[in-house]
Design a protein around this motif. Sequence first.
Motif, mmCIF file in Angstrom:
data_model
loop_
_atom_site.group_PDB
_atom_site.id
_atom_site.type_symbol
_atom_site.label_atom_id
_atom_site.label_comp_id
_atom_site.label_asym_id
_atom_site.label_seq_id
_atom_site.Cartn_x
_atom_site.Cartn_y
_atom_site.Cartn_z
ATOM 1 N N SER A 331 1.169 15.986 0.213
ATOM 2 C CA SER A 331 2.003 15.662 -0.946
ATOM 3 C C SER A 331 3.205 14.805 -0.586
ATOM 4 C CB SER A 331 2.473 16.960 -1.612
ATOM 5 O OG SER A 331 3.212 17.750 -0.685
ATOM 6 N N ASN A 332 3.499 14.692 0.711
ATOM 7 C CA ASN A 332 4.650 13.885 1.130
ATOM 8 C C ASN A 332 4.248 13.001 2.308
ATOM 9 O OD1 ASN A 332 7.307 12.929 1.402
ATOM 10 N ND2 ASN A 332 7.803 14.524 2.892
ATOM 11 N N THR A 334 4.832 10.677 4.544
ATOM 12 C CA THR A 334 5.672 9.783 5.340
ATOM 13 C C THR A 334 4.854 9.327 6.545
ATOM 14 O OG1 THR A 334 6.556 11.532 6.748
ATOM 15 C CG2 THR A 334 7.697 11.109 4.664
ATOM 16 N N GLN A 374 -1.736 10.804 -3.127
ATOM 17 C CA GLN A 374 -1.315 10.081 -4.324
ATOM 18 C C GLN A 374 -0.953 8.661 -3.896
ATOM 19 O OE1 GLN A 374 -1.279 10.908 -7.490
ATOM 20 N NE2 GLN A 374 -1.701 13.123 -7.382
ATOM 21 N N ARG A 376 0.668 6.295 -5.325
ATOM 22 C CA ARG A 376 2.042 5.864 -5.597
ATOM 23 C C ARG A 376 2.972 6.246 -4.453
ATOM 24 N NH1 ARG A 376 4.379 4.209 -10.198
ATOM 25 N NH2 ARG A 376 2.549 4.834 -11.405
ATOM 26 N N ASP A 377 2.722 7.422 -3.849
ATOM 27 C CA ASP A 377 3.553 7.842 -2.718
ATOM 28 C C ASP A 377 3.375 6.916 -1.524
ATOM 29 O OD1 ASP A 377 4.464 10.020 -4.178
ATOM 30 O OD2 ASP A 377 2.846 11.324 -3.483
ATOM 31 N N THR A 380 5.149 3.338 -2.127
ATOM 32 C CA THR A 380 6.618 3.328 -2.054
ATOM 33 C C THR A 380 7.099 3.362 -0.608
ATOM 34 O OG1 THR A 380 6.644 5.748 -2.288
ATOM 35 C CG2 THR A 380 6.924 4.438 -4.299
ATOM 36 N N ARG A 381 6.156 3.493 0.332
ATOM 37 C CA ARG A 381 6.470 3.470 1.760
ATOM 38 C C ARG A 381 5.539 2.455 2.420
ATOM 39 N NH1 ARG A 381 6.035 9.166 0.370
ATOM 40 N NH2 ARG A 381 8.077 10.199 0.506
#
Length: 552
Positions: A331-332, A334, A374, A376-377, A380-381
């Motif tokens: 979910s995150n 990075t 996702q 979109r995540d 954005t990176r």
Amino acid sequence: MLDMPDGSTSSVRELTVEDLEARTWPSELGFEDTSELAPEAFMIGQARAVTAMDFGLHMDAPGYNLFVAGPTGTGKTTYSLDKVREVAAHRRPASDWCYVHNFSAPDEPCALSFSPGQGRKFARSVADLMDAVQDALTSAFNSDSYHHECSELEKSFALRVEQLWSELETRSRELGLALRKTATGIATVLQKPDGTPLTRPEFEAMPLAEQDELRQHQAAVAEAFEETMRHVTSLQGEALSAQRTLDERTARFAVEHLFTPFLATYSNARIQAWLSAMLDDVILHHRELRPTDDPAQCANTLAAVDLAHRYKVNVLVDQTGESSAPVVVESNPTYFTLFGRVEYKSVPGGMVADFTMIKPGALHRANGGYLVLQVRDLLTRPVVWEGLKRALRSRVIKVENPLEDQLWLSSSSLRPEVIPLEVKVILLGTADIFQWLYEYDEEFQKHFKVKVEFDSSMGRTPEANRQYAHFIAAYAEANRLPPFSAAAVARILDESSKQGGSHDKLSTRFNPIIELLQESGYFTHKRGGEVVNAKDVEEALDERSKSVKFSA
């Protein structure tokens, strides 16, 4: 009356709101309430998406990753996860992965793979092995037989050195000289024929020819002394080499048999090669690995603790207890949560790291299975998106710091061995993002060949009504709601058409419908009813309308 083009007339009336609304009659549904229906689990109105999803998940060729597109609320995330887990349940579990010290290139840790659950066992076994190694080395080097061999070796070389000095002394006496030890070495002393020292006045009183002869004798003895010293130094080197050979032979005899079961257990060539290198390294550093209680040797004890660190096993991915392929939802995402990282510790003068400080990312955990993200995540990176495409292109996972050049304090830069990557990536996003990537990112088409598109509506047919009713029955049973009457289901179908924007459509955005089911059930419980009726649905819709007006 309205005049028609052919001259005829037709009656016309004004349409009401009710005329434009969809209307479902409860009698058309064929049940009294949803308790009569089997709670079938299927995806309503998404036949294309279901087919594409099935194709993408079962297509094993490279590049057949999936992009699941559709509006929010269509159930694409829930369905995707359920379907991925269903497929993964029939796939074998993934491998364990460990990082170990590279004895020939310490900055390039080795990656070893194991059958599921065997990585942790290997790490525990290696730790037990090192305990046994230290005990065996201590016992072997404290044994009477070892000390006896050392003593014999020392005596042997001491006799050879003594023989060299004896020969030098004999030669000196023959030339009328004696050797005497001094604080700075050995000096030659002139002697009379009777063996007593010759004094300087006596030497100076001698004929010059005899003085020259004695000086020549002194020079000869000095040369013989230098030759003897070279032989002694050579013997000392031989003695050290012989002692080293004895120590290595003793160490090998003490520990080699401990490695034999390991080499027999792990037939993988890479694991065997690492164990063999570990054995050689243990023998090479046997002295530091032997614990001691002597305070004078405390530095050696500290060295042993530091050295033993290199024989640890860093279990990066542990599949213990798993019976199917992994499904990882990150979910995150990075860079470090996706690709892993190397942690650093502070030391005087900078930051350092070693192989035990390598941490896994989602790609490591999903390797051999499925990774859900996702989109979109990712977008954005940018560094993460580019890194994911690079990993899919090269089919390896590389643990690195994309900002390594900026870490000027780092005095240790590890380059862990890459790990082969075999993963199915499922991206969740909208149709607009898919179209943008398809048009502007050349690599996207190569890596995401399967589009799974969810529609926001479907045709309103008797079969669609039946599927909706079965969906309501399944949701009510799963969430402990009362059954819904045929009239309640009919009202929900009408509301779905309204949300779908057409009397001949049904909405496939199920989040609002699920909320309506929950709220209708609340009003049924409030009045003490056992079946949700149309009035409960109307009350839920009215309450929602009031809430919307209030928030506006």
